[in-house]
Motif scaffolding. Sequence first.
Motif, PDB file in Angstrom:
ATOM      1  N   PRO A   1       0.835  -1.218   0.000  1.00 42.27           N
ATOM      2  CA  PRO A   1       0.000   0.000   0.000  1.00 42.27           C
ATOM      3  C   PRO A   1       0.863   1.259   0.000  1.00 42.27           C
ATOM      4  CG  PRO A   1       0.156  -0.882   2.216  1.00 42.27           C
ATOM      5  CD  PRO A   1       0.909  -1.845   1.335  1.00 42.27           C
ATOM      6  N   LEU A   2       1.700   1.363  -1.018  1.00 40.70           N
ATOM      7  CA  LEU A   2       2.641   2.473  -1.100  1.00 40.70           C
ATOM      8  C   LEU A   2       2.566   3.126  -2.471  1.00 40.70           C
ATOM      9  CD1 LEU A   2       5.839   0.786   0.416  1.00 40.70           C
ATOM     10  CD2 LEU A   2       4.487   2.574   1.533  1.00 40.70           C
ATOM     11  N   SER A   3       2.533   4.434  -2.489  1.00 41.83           N
ATOM     12  CA  SER A   3       2.750   5.147  -3.745  1.00 41.83           C
ATOM     13  C   SER A   3       4.247   5.373  -3.875  1.00 41.83           C
ATOM     14  CB  SER A   3       2.009   6.482  -3.747  1.00 41.83           C
ATOM     15  OG  SER A   3       2.416   7.290  -2.660  1.00 41.83           O
ATOM     16  N   TYR A   4       4.778   5.274  -5.078  1.00 41.04           N
ATOM     17  CA  TYR A   4       6.226   5.363  -5.230  1.00 41.04           C
ATOM     18  C   TYR A   4       6.607   5.954  -6.573  1.00 41.04           C
ATOM     19  CZ  TYR A   4       5.954   1.122  -8.136  1.00 41.04           C
ATOM     20  OH  TYR A   4       5.660   0.208  -9.128  1.00 41.04           O
ATOM     21  N   GLU A   5       7.866   6.381  -6.651  1.00 41.04           N
ATOM     22  CA  GLU A   5       8.473   6.836  -7.895  1.00 41.04           C
ATOM     23  C   GLU A   5       9.856   6.197  -8.003  1.00 41.04           C
ATOM     24  OE1 GLU A   5       9.164  11.037  -7.834  1.00 41.04           O
ATOM     25  OE2 GLU A   5      10.257  10.989  -5.927  1.00 41.04           O
ATOM     26  N   VAL A   6      10.323   6.016  -9.224  1.00 38.34           N
ATOM     27  CA  VAL A   6      11.638   5.450  -9.467  1.00 38.34           C
ATOM     28  C   VAL A   6      12.454   6.493 -10.215  1.00 38.34           C
ATOM     29  CG1 VAL A   6      12.973   3.561 -10.456  1.00 38.34           C
ATOM     30  CG2 VAL A   6      10.663   3.131  -9.592  1.00 38.34           C
ATOM     31  N   ILE A   7      13.515   6.976  -9.581  1.00 37.37           N
ATOM     32  CA  ILE A   7      14.329   8.043 -10.150  1.00 37.37           C
ATOM     33  C   ILE A   7      15.633   7.444 -10.671  1.00 37.37           C
ATOM     34  CG2 ILE A   7      15.434  10.269  -9.719  1.00 37.37           C
ATOM     35  CD1 ILE A   7      13.539  10.603  -7.326  1.00 37.37           C
ATOM     36  N   PHE A   8      15.792   7.414 -11.986  1.00 32.03           N
ATOM     37  CA  PHE A   8      17.026   6.944 -12.608  1.00 32.03           C
ATOM     38  C   PHE A   8      17.920   8.158 -12.879  1.00 32.03           C
ATOM     39  CE2 PHE A   8      14.084   3.520 -13.919  1.00 32.03           C
ATOM     40  CZ  PHE A   8      14.813   2.409 -13.483  1.00 32.03           C
ATOM     41  N   ILE A   9      19.157   8.108 -12.413  1.00 30.78           N
ATOM     42  CA  ILE A   9      20.109   9.184 -12.669  1.00 30.78           C
ATOM     43  C   ILE A   9      21.186   8.646 -13.590  1.00 30.78           C
ATOM     44  CG2 ILE A   9      21.704  10.871 -11.700  1.00 30.78           C
ATOM     45  CD1 ILE A   9      19.259   9.150  -9.382  1.00 30.78           C
ATOM     46  N   ASP A  10      21.180   9.092 -14.835  1.00 32.57           N
ATOM     47  CA  ASP A  10      22.179   8.649 -15.811  1.00 32.57           C
ATOM     48  C   ASP A  10      23.451   9.461 -15.615  1.00 32.57           C
ATOM     49  OD1 ASP A  10      23.560   7.648 -17.960  1.00 32.57           O
ATOM     50  OD2 ASP A  10      22.541   8.917 -19.424  1.00 32.57           O
ATOM     51  N   ASP A  11      24.481   8.792 -15.110  1.00 28.98           N
ATOM     52  CA  ASP A  11      25.727   9.461 -14.741  1.00 28.98           C
ATOM     53  C   ASP A  11      26.691   9.529 -15.926  1.00 28.98           C
ATOM     54  OD1 ASP A  11      27.736  10.634 -13.254  1.00 28.98           O
ATOM     55  OD2 ASP A  11      28.420   8.743 -12.363  1.00 28.98           O
ATOM     56  N   GLY A  12      26.226  10.169 -17.015  1.00 26.99           N
ATOM     57  CA  GLY A  12      27.070  10.345 -18.189  1.00 26.99           C
ATOM     58  C   GLY A  12      27.386   9.052 -18.914  1.00 26.99           C
TER      59      GLY A  12
ATOM     60  N   VAL B   1      16.885   4.314 -22.874  1.00 27.14           N
ATOM     61  CA  VAL B   1      16.038   3.332 -22.202  1.00 27.14           C
ATOM     62  C   VAL B   1      15.228   3.995 -21.100  1.00 27.14           C
ATOM     63  CG1 VAL B   1      16.027   1.212 -20.831  1.00 27.14           C
ATOM     64  CG2 VAL B   1      17.623   1.440 -22.741  1.00 27.14           C
ATOM     65  N   ILE B   2      15.854   4.894 -20.351  1.00 27.46           N
ATOM     66  CA  ILE B   2      15.139   5.608 -19.292  1.00 27.46           C
ATOM     67  C   ILE B   2      14.001   6.439 -19.876  1.00 27.46           C
ATOM     68  CG2 ILE B   2      15.376   7.407 -17.531  1.00 27.46           C
ATOM     69  CD1 ILE B   2      18.269   6.409 -17.116  1.00 27.46           C
ATOM     70  N   GLN B   3      14.259   7.095 -21.003  1.00 22.93           N
ATOM     71  CA  GLN B   3      13.200   7.876 -21.656  1.00 22.93           C
ATOM     72  C   GLN B   3      12.025   6.992 -22.045  1.00 22.93           C
ATOM     73  OE1 GLN B   3      15.789   9.706 -24.690  1.00 22.93           O
ATOM     74  NE2 GLN B   3      15.098  11.710 -23.946  1.00 22.93           N
ATOM     75  N   ALA B   4      12.313   5.821 -22.581  1.00 26.03           N
ATOM     76  CA  ALA B   4      11.247   4.896 -22.967  1.00 26.03           C
ATOM     77  C   ALA B   4      10.467   4.417 -21.746  1.00 26.03           C
ATOM     78  CB  ALA B   4      11.841   3.709 -23.726  1.00 26.03           C
ATOM     79  N   LEU B   5      11.171   4.146 -20.658  1.00 26.26           N
ATOM     80  CA  LEU B   5      10.493   3.704 -19.434  1.00 26.26           C
ATOM     81  C   LEU B   5       9.611   4.816 -18.878  1.00 26.26           C
ATOM     82  CD1 LEU B   5      13.432   1.812 -17.669  1.00 26.26           C
ATOM     83  CD2 LEU B   5      11.485   0.800 -18.868  1.00 26.26           C
ATOM     84  N   HIS B   6      10.083   6.055 -18.959  1.00 27.31           N
ATOM     85  CA  HIS B   6       9.291   7.191 -18.478  1.00 27.31           C
ATOM     86  C   HIS B   6       8.019   7.367 -19.300  1.00 27.31           C
ATOM     87  CE1 HIS B   6       8.132  11.206 -17.261  1.00 27.31           C
ATOM     88  NE2 HIS B   6       8.249  11.624 -18.506  1.00 27.31           N
ATOM     89  N   GLN B   7       8.133   7.203 -20.612  1.00 22.79           N
ATOM     90  CA  GLN B   7       6.956   7.342 -21.472  1.00 22.79           C
ATOM     91  C   GLN B   7       5.926   6.257 -21.192  1.00 22.79           C
ATOM     92  OE1 GLN B   7       8.641   7.355 -25.390  1.00 22.79           O
ATOM     93  NE2 GLN B   7       9.428   9.453 -25.220  1.00 22.79           N
ATOM     94  N   ALA B   8       6.402   5.072 -20.789  1.00 17.12           N
ATOM     95  CA  ALA B   8       5.486   3.961 -20.520  1.00 17.12           C
ATOM     96  C   ALA B   8       4.936   3.993 -19.097  1.00 17.12           C
ATOM     97  CB  ALA B   8       6.199   2.628 -20.764  1.00 17.12           C
ATOM     98  N   ASP B   9       5.633   4.644 -18.175  1.00 17.75           N
ATOM     99  CA  ASP B   9       5.221   4.642 -16.768  1.00 17.75           C
ATOM    100  C   ASP B   9       5.549   6.008 -16.175  1.00 17.75           C
ATOM    101  OD1 ASP B   9       4.746   4.243 -14.067  1.00 17.75           O
ATOM    102  OD2 ASP B   9       5.726   2.283 -13.997  1.00 17.75           O
ATOM    103  N   SER B  10       4.520   6.743 -15.779  1.00 15.48           N
ATOM    104  CA  SER B  10       4.721   8.102 -15.263  1.00 15.48           C
ATOM    105  C   SER B  10       5.435   8.112 -13.920  1.00 15.48           C
ATOM    106  CB  SER B  10       3.368   8.811 -15.133  1.00 15.48           C
ATOM    107  OG  SER B  10       2.530   8.115 -14.214  1.00 15.48           O
ATOM    108  N   ARG B  11       5.522   6.962 -13.272  1.00 18.87           N
ATOM    109  CA  ARG B  11       6.236   6.906 -11.999  1.00 18.87           C
ATOM    110  C   ARG B  11       7.753   6.920 -12.185  1.00 18.87           C
ATOM    111  NH1 ARG B  11       3.091   1.702  -9.746  1.00 18.87           N
ATOM    112  NH2 ARG B  11       3.747   1.086 -11.846  1.00 18.87           N
ATOM    113  N   VAL B  12       8.202   6.786 -13.404  1.00 21.80           N
ATOM    114  CA  VAL B  12       9.633   6.802 -13.695  1.00 21.80           C
ATOM    115  C   VAL B  12      10.088   8.237 -13.945  1.00 21.80           C
ATOM    116  CG1 VAL B  12      11.436   6.079 -15.308  1.00 21.80           C
ATOM    117  CG2 VAL B  12       9.640   4.466 -14.621  1.00 21.80           C
ATOM    118  N   VAL B  13      11.133   8.644 -13.252  1.00 18.37           N
ATOM    119  CA  VAL B  13      11.729   9.970 -13.404  1.00 18.37           C
ATOM    120  C   VAL B  13      13.157   9.771 -13.901  1.00 18.37           C
ATOM    121  CG1 VAL B  13      12.409  12.102 -12.234  1.00 18.37           C
ATOM    122  CG2 VAL B  13      10.322  10.877 -11.519  1.00 18.37           C
ATOM    123  N   GLY B  14      13.558  10.561 -14.873  1.00 23.05           N
ATOM    124  CA  GLY B  14      14.897  10.445 -15.427  1.00 23.05           C
ATOM    125  C   GLY B  14      15.701  11.725 -15.276  1.00 23.05           C
TER     126      GLY B  14
END
Length: 329
Positions: free
Chosen positions: A34-45, A53-66
Motif C-alpha cells: 500500500p505504497l505510492s512510489y516513484e523510481v528516479i534513474f540518474i544517468d551518470d554520463g 532506455v530511461i526515456q522509454a520507461l518514463h513514457q510507458a510509466d509516469s512513476r519513472v523519473v529520469g
Amino acid sequence: MEKIDLSIVVPVYNEEENLRPLLAEITAALKDEPLSYEVIFIDDGSSDTSFAVIQALHQADSRVVGIQFRRNHGQTAAFAAGFEQACGRYILTIDADRQNDPADIPGMIAALDDGVDVVAGWRRERQDDFLTRLLPSRIANALIGWSTGVRLHDYGCTLKVIRRDVVAGLRLYGEMHRFIPALASDVGAEIREVPVHHRARVAGASKYGLSRTFRVVLDLITVKFLSTYSTRPIQIFGGIGMLFETVGLGILGVMGMQRLVLGVELANRPIVWLGILLAIMGLQFISTGLVGELLVRTYHESQNKPVYRVGKVLGGRDGPGCLESETVV
C-alpha cells in the motif's frame, strides 16, 4: 508537488541491459504494497543507450523519473541529485546492476519502525570475487566502523532506506555515499542493519576496482574530521601543534642547558635542528587551527547555520524568535 510514500533512487552508468528488468522487478516487489512510489534513474554520463532506455520507461510509466548528467560525475553526485529530486517520505537507494534484489524492499521498509531512521542492507552471502571485492570490503568496513563508531557489516551495500528528514541533512561529496549511515548517525539518526540478498551480475560490466579503496580511505579522513572537529578545528590542529611545540622546545631547552652549563658544541648535532623544526611546525599547526576557527565561524554565522540539530520539541511556542528582546532606554 504530489506527496508519495517512497522514492527509489537508482544511479546508472552504462547499464542499458539491466534497466528494464530492474524496473519490472521493482514493480513486482511493490505490486501488493500500500505504497505510492516513484523510481528516479540518474544517468551518470553513460556512453551507451542507458538514457534512451530511461526515456522509454518514463513514457510507458509516469512513476519513472529520469535525470541525465552532461558527463560522468560519480555515484555520490548521482545520489545527491536523486535525493534533491525525490519527494517521498522514505528514500530508497539501489544499484542499477541488479545485484541488489528488489524483493527485499518491502521488508526493509517494514523495518523502519518507530525510532529507526535508516535501514541498511547487509549482503551476508556476497556473490563477488574474494581478492578484488570481498577482502577490500571487509577491511574498509572494519576501518570505517572503528573510525566513526558506527559498526556495520556492509557499508558498501547500496540497498538502504532512509527517512526524508535525515536525507535533508546530508551533504554528499567525493565517494561519501558509502558513509551515509555514519553521516546519518552524526545527526542523531537511529540505524538498523538487515540481511538482504545479493546476486551475481548477469549483464553489463562492474565499475568497481581496487583503486576505489584509496579514495574511500581519503574520504574517511574527511568524514572523521567533519563529524568530530568541524566546529572546533583548533582542538585537533592545536593539539598536534602543542605536542610538537612542547617536544621541540623541550629539546631546545635541554640542548641550551648543555651548551651554557657544560659547554657542549651543538653545531653538528642533528637533534638541535629537529627541535627547531618541531617548534616551527607546532606554531604552524596552532596557526592553522586558529584560521580554521575563523573559517568555521564565518561558515556558520554567514549562513545562519546552527551547530546543533533538534529532534523533537515538547511545548514552547512555534516559530523562530519567540523571545522578544527588551529595549533599553
